[in-house]
Design an enzyme around this catalytic site. Structure first.
Site, mmCIF file in Angstrom:
data_model
loop_
_atom_site.group_PDB
_atom_site.id
_atom_site.type_symbol
_atom_site.label_atom_id
_atom_site.label_comp_id
_atom_site.label_asym_id
_atom_site.label_seq_id
_atom_site.Cartn_x
_atom_site.Cartn_y
_atom_site.Cartn_z
ATOM 1 N N SER A 6 -7.819 -5.620 -1.027
ATOM 2 C CA SER A 6 -8.524 -4.592 -0.260
ATOM 3 C C SER A 6 -10.019 -4.853 -0.282
ATOM 4 O O SER A 6 -10.555 -5.375 -1.273
ATOM 5 C CB SER A 6 -8.229 -3.234 -0.894
ATOM 6 O OG SER A 6 -9.083 -2.261 -0.372
ATOM 7 N N TYR B 130 -7.925 2.550 -8.488
ATOM 8 C CA TYR B 130 -7.151 1.826 -7.471
ATOM 9 C C TYR B 130 -7.814 0.487 -7.171
ATOM 10 O O TYR B 130 -7.169 -0.572 -7.209
ATOM 11 C CB TYR B 130 -7.029 2.661 -6.188
ATOM 12 C CG TYR B 130 -6.567 1.839 -5.008
ATOM 13 C CD1 TYR B 130 -5.282 1.312 -4.952
ATOM 14 C CD2 TYR B 130 -7.443 1.557 -3.939
ATOM 15 C CE1 TYR B 130 -4.868 0.528 -3.868
ATOM 16 C CE2 TYR B 130 -7.038 0.780 -2.859
ATOM 17 C CZ TYR B 130 -5.755 0.271 -2.833
ATOM 18 O OH TYR B 130 -5.354 -0.508 -1.773
ATOM 19 N N LYS C 226 -6.629 -3.599 -7.958
ATOM 20 C CA LYS C 226 -6.579 -4.726 -7.009
ATOM 21 C C LYS C 226 -7.413 -5.896 -7.528
ATOM 22 O O LYS C 226 -6.999 -7.060 -7.431
ATOM 23 C CB LYS C 226 -7.096 -4.274 -5.633
ATOM 24 C CG LYS C 226 -6.183 -3.309 -4.919
ATOM 25 C CD LYS C 226 -4.915 -4.003 -4.426
ATOM 26 C CE LYS C 226 -3.919 -3.039 -3.842
ATOM 27 N NZ LYS C 226 -2.616 -3.642 -3.550
HETATM 28 P P1 NAD Z 1 2.588 2.174 1.676
HETATM 29 O O1 NAD Z 1 2.539 3.153 0.568
HETATM 30 O O2 NAD Z 1 2.987 2.667 3.021
HETATM 31 O O3 NAD Z 1 3.565 0.954 1.293
HETATM 32 C C1 NAD Z 1 3.708 0.514 -0.024
HETATM 33 C C2 NAD Z 1 5.206 0.380 -0.281
HETATM 34 O O4 NAD Z 1 5.405 -0.112 -1.608
HETATM 35 C C3 NAD Z 1 5.963 1.700 -0.169
HETATM 36 O O5 NAD Z 1 7.093 1.521 0.665
HETATM 37 C C4 NAD Z 1 6.369 2.013 -1.599
HETATM 38 O O6 NAD Z 1 7.579 2.737 -1.659
HETATM 39 C C5 NAD Z 1 6.467 0.641 -2.214
HETATM 40 N N1 NAD Z 1 6.238 0.559 -3.665
HETATM 41 C C6 NAD Z 1 5.184 1.042 -4.374
HETATM 42 N N2 NAD Z 1 5.334 0.744 -5.680
HETATM 43 C C7 NAD Z 1 6.485 0.044 -5.793
HETATM 44 C C8 NAD Z 1 7.179 -0.547 -6.879
HETATM 45 N N3 NAD Z 1 6.709 -0.460 -8.132
HETATM 46 N N4 NAD Z 1 8.333 -1.190 -6.638
HETATM 47 C C9 NAD Z 1 8.821 -1.304 -5.374
HETATM 48 N N5 NAD Z 1 8.225 -0.746 -4.317
HETATM 49 C C10 NAD Z 1 7.065 -0.089 -4.518
HETATM 50 O O7 NAD Z 1 1.173 1.454 1.737
HETATM 51 P P2 NAD Z 1 0.578 0.454 2.833
HETATM 52 O O8 NAD Z 1 -0.517 1.159 3.535
HETATM 53 O O9 NAD Z 1 1.675 -0.158 3.600
HETATM 54 O O10 NAD Z 1 -0.095 -0.619 1.871
HETATM 55 C C11 NAD Z 1 0.549 -1.819 1.507
HETATM 56 C C12 NAD Z 1 -0.334 -2.584 0.544
HETATM 57 O O11 NAD Z 1 -1.599 -2.832 1.152
HETATM 58 C C13 NAD Z 1 -0.611 -1.828 -0.746
HETATM 59 O O12 NAD Z 1 -0.605 -2.757 -1.806
HETATM 60 C C14 NAD Z 1 -2.005 -1.281 -0.530
HETATM 61 O O13 NAD Z 1 -2.706 -1.104 -1.737
HETATM 62 C C15 NAD Z 1 -2.646 -2.388 0.304
HETATM 63 N N6 NAD Z 1 -3.766 -1.898 1.122
HETATM 64 C C16 NAD Z 1 -3.565 -0.865 1.999
HETATM 65 C C17 NAD Z 1 -4.645 -0.394 2.757
HETATM 66 C C18 NAD Z 1 -4.467 0.758 3.713
HETATM 67 O O14 NAD Z 1 -5.481 1.340 4.135
HETATM 68 N N7 NAD Z 1 -3.254 1.117 4.102
HETATM 69 C C19 NAD Z 1 -5.908 -0.977 2.621
HETATM 70 C C20 NAD Z 1 -6.067 -2.040 1.735
HETATM 71 C C21 NAD Z 1 -4.979 -2.502 0.991
HETATM 72 N N1 UFG Z 2 -13.709 10.389 6.824
HETATM 73 C C1 UFG Z 2 -14.108 11.636 7.294
HETATM 74 N N2 UFG Z 2 -13.196 12.652 7.221
HETATM 75 C C2 UFG Z 2 -11.930 12.482 6.741
HETATM 76 C C3 UFG Z 2 -11.547 11.205 6.271
HETATM 77 C C4 UFG Z 2 -12.467 10.188 6.325
HETATM 78 O O1 UFG Z 2 -15.235 11.821 7.737
HETATM 79 O O2 UFG Z 2 -11.160 13.464 6.698
HETATM 80 C C5 UFG Z 2 -14.676 9.274 6.913
HETATM 81 C C6 UFG Z 2 -15.017 8.663 5.562
HETATM 82 O O3 UFG Z 2 -16.092 9.352 4.970
HETATM 83 C C7 UFG Z 2 -15.351 7.213 5.963
HETATM 84 C C8 UFG Z 2 -14.427 6.955 7.162
HETATM 85 O O4 UFG Z 2 -14.057 8.230 7.645
HETATM 86 O O5 UFG Z 2 -16.686 7.134 6.407
HETATM 87 C C9 UFG Z 2 -13.162 6.194 6.775
HETATM 88 O O6 UFG Z 2 -12.515 6.857 5.702
HETATM 89 P P1 UFG Z 2 -11.009 6.487 5.246
HETATM 90 O O7 UFG Z 2 -10.640 7.442 4.162
HETATM 91 O O8 UFG Z 2 -10.118 6.425 6.441
HETATM 92 O O9 UFG Z 2 -11.150 4.994 4.723
HETATM 93 P P2 UFG Z 2 -12.040 4.406 3.530
HETATM 94 O O10 UFG Z 2 -12.953 3.377 4.153
HETATM 95 O O11 UFG Z 2 -12.654 5.439 2.731
HETATM 96 O O12 UFG Z 2 -10.951 3.689 2.628
HETATM 97 C C10 UFG Z 2 -9.807 2.989 3.134
HETATM 98 C C11 UFG Z 2 -8.659 3.150 2.159
HETATM 99 C C12 UFG Z 2 -8.992 2.456 0.870
HETATM 100 C C13 UFG Z 2 -9.303 1.016 1.151
HETATM 101 C C14 UFG Z 2 -10.434 0.921 2.145
HETATM 102 C C15 UFG Z 2 -10.711 -0.515 2.501
HETATM 103 O O13 UFG Z 2 -8.427 4.530 1.906
HETATM 104 O O14 UFG Z 2 -7.875 2.490 0.021
HETATM 105 O O15 UFG Z 2 -10.107 1.642 3.331
HETATM 106 O O16 UFG Z 2 -9.539 -1.141 2.883
HETATM 107 F F1 UFG Z 2 -9.682 0.407 0.013
#
Ligand code: NAD
Ligand code: UFG
Length: 350
Positions: free
Chosen positions: A127, A151, A155
């Site tokens: 991330s 979190y 990572k």
């Molecule tokens: P998500 O929660 O939708 O998907 C994660 C999946 O992993 C889920 O289906 C959950 O049931 C499964 N899981 C969690 N722990 C587990 C375990 N111990 N064993 C087996 N399954 C398990 O999340 P996502 O948005 O699809 O994110 C996927 C990956 O990308 C995550 O590692 C997350 O940290 C990373 N990531 C997501 C974002 C984002 O904004 N969505 C940003 C940066 C990184």
């Molecule tokens: N924001 C609002 N109102 C809301 C939610 C968000 O104004 O209700 C604003 C935040 O302040 C930020 C922007 O919208 O300026 C984006 O916020 P998000 O919560 O959608 O995303 P972040 O950039 O804070 O973080 C996300 C994931 C993290 C990840 C990161 C980079 O939540 O887990 O992107 O991948 F690490």
């Protein structure tokens, strides 16, 4: 047709389910392991409906070493895409041990089993949150790391572990060294164009796009814009939003790159997956209103703790080495988010 088998951990989740579609459509066999702690099997049914192909699903926790080893014994896995993890920043501050156990220990178990099965190609979901505050706005892979919540630290720890595993191969002159891509996602949004799969957050969403979509559909009454006094042109936070389908295409490119000659015999490298362009919260609201025709009720609220003013990717390395760049624009991302939301107002719960 490519008949390699990819193990997708967390494949029932938001990003993993989109990856399954791209993999199946590219001709890979797909094996999913997911404990369903944040997802539903309905997502996998819909992946199969969209692609008209089947995948194999195991409901296990990746920390269950015996269960994981059994999957490697049964399936001819060549590479792993590792999405399984917990991802809520706020929850990670309340329950840090849960996050380290799931994300860090879970990855240790996975890599142990992979090494024992001699499967050493891995694409890891990292991330942009691993980067430290550097007073800059555009982040490149060689910038210093310094996550500010459990979190993000989970990572960064996994990245360290994976780099160390790879480095040890050099010391030990391993015959088949690790090949690892650490993919640092910026802000994934959007959904598959079919509107059949998308992001289905539990409870009230933390992230901007799911929140806006739920205001637009009437599930939530008002969006709070967290701060309008940042040093950005309109005072609101700027992020690099990337369409989830573009993001997962980057994973397919990463697998191909790990297998290609240019990557070398082994190694562990980080790549940003972002568009390289940022949008402010007000720009997102404006685009959402224009694309969907829905008025978004919002108010300006205080800043949210831990938020940066501006953060977007330098995506040049992914273009150069993975031959990947994002193709979809913000209007596509918003339209696909809205298509998913309107077709599935209750998410996967019918
Ligand atoms: P998500 O929660 O939708 O998907 C994660 C999946 O992993 C889920 O289906 C959950 O049931 C499964 N899981 C969690 N722990 C587990 C375990 N111990 N064993 C087996 N399954 C398990 O999340 P996502 O948005 O699809 O994110 C996927 C990956 O990308 C995550 O590692 C997350 O940290 C990373 N990531 C997501 C974002 C984002 O904004 N969505 C940003 C940066 C990184
Ligand atoms: N924001 C609002 N109102 C809301 C939610 C968000 O104004 O209700 C604003 C935040 O302040 C930020 C922007 O919208 O300026 C984006 O916020 P998000 O919560 O959608 O995303 P972040 O950039 O804070 O973080 C996300 C994931 C993290 C990840 C990161 C980079 O939540 O887990 O992107 O991948 F690490």
């Amino acid at each position: 047709m490519n008949q390699q088998t990819i193990l997708v951990t967390g494949g029932a989740g938001y990003i993993g389910s989109h990856a399954c579609i791209e993999l199946l459509q590219a001709g890979f066999n797909v094996v999913v392991v997911d404990n369903l702690c944040n997802s539903k099997t309905e997502a996998l049914s819909r992946v199969q409906q969209i692609t008209d192909k089947t995948l194999t699903f195991y409901q296990h926790d990746i920390r269950d070493k015996a269960a994981l080893a059994d999957i490697f014994a049964k399936e001819a896995i060549s590479s792993v895409m590792h999405f399984a993890g917990l991802k809520a920043v706020g929850e990670s501050c309340e329950k840090p041990a849960l996050y380290y156990h799931n994300n860090v220990y879970g990855t240790l178990v996975l890599t142990e089993v992979m090494a024992e099965a001699n499967v050493k190609q891995l694409v890891f979901s990292s991330s942009a949150t691993v980067y430290g505050e550097c007073g800059c706005t555009q982040y490149a892979e060689n910038f210093p790391l310094g996550p500010i919540n459990p979190y993000g630290r989970s990572k960064a720890m996994v990245e360290d572990i994976l780099r160390d595993l790879s480095a040890a191969d050099t010391i030990n002159q391993a015959k088949s060294p690790w090949k690892i891509a650490l993919l640092r996602y910026f802000n994934p949004i959007g959904a598959h164009e079919s509107g059949l799969i998308g992001e289905d957050p539990n409870g009230i969403p933390n992230n901007l796009l799911p929140y806006i979509a739920q205001v637009a559909i009437g599930k939530l009454t008002q969006l709070s814009v967290f701060g309008n006094d940042y040093p950005t042109p309109d005072g609101t936070g700027i992020r690099d939003y990337i369409h989830v389908v573009d993001l997962v295409k980057g994973h397919i490119k990463a697998i191909a790159t790990l297998e290609g000659d240019a990557f070398g015999p082994g190694g562990c490298k980080a790549y940003n997956l972002g568009t390289g362009r940022g949008y402010s919260v007000l720009e997102i609201i404006d685009t959402f209103q224009k694309v969907t025709g829905q008025a978004i009720n919002y108010k300006i609220a205080p800043r949210r703790a831990g938020d940066l003013a501006e953060c977007f990717a330098n995506p040049e390395l992914a273009l150069k080495e993975l031959d990947w760049q994002a193709e979809k624009n913000l209007a596509d991302m918003v339209a696909d988010t809205w298509n998913w939301q309107t077709k599935n107002p209750q998410g996967y719960m019918q």
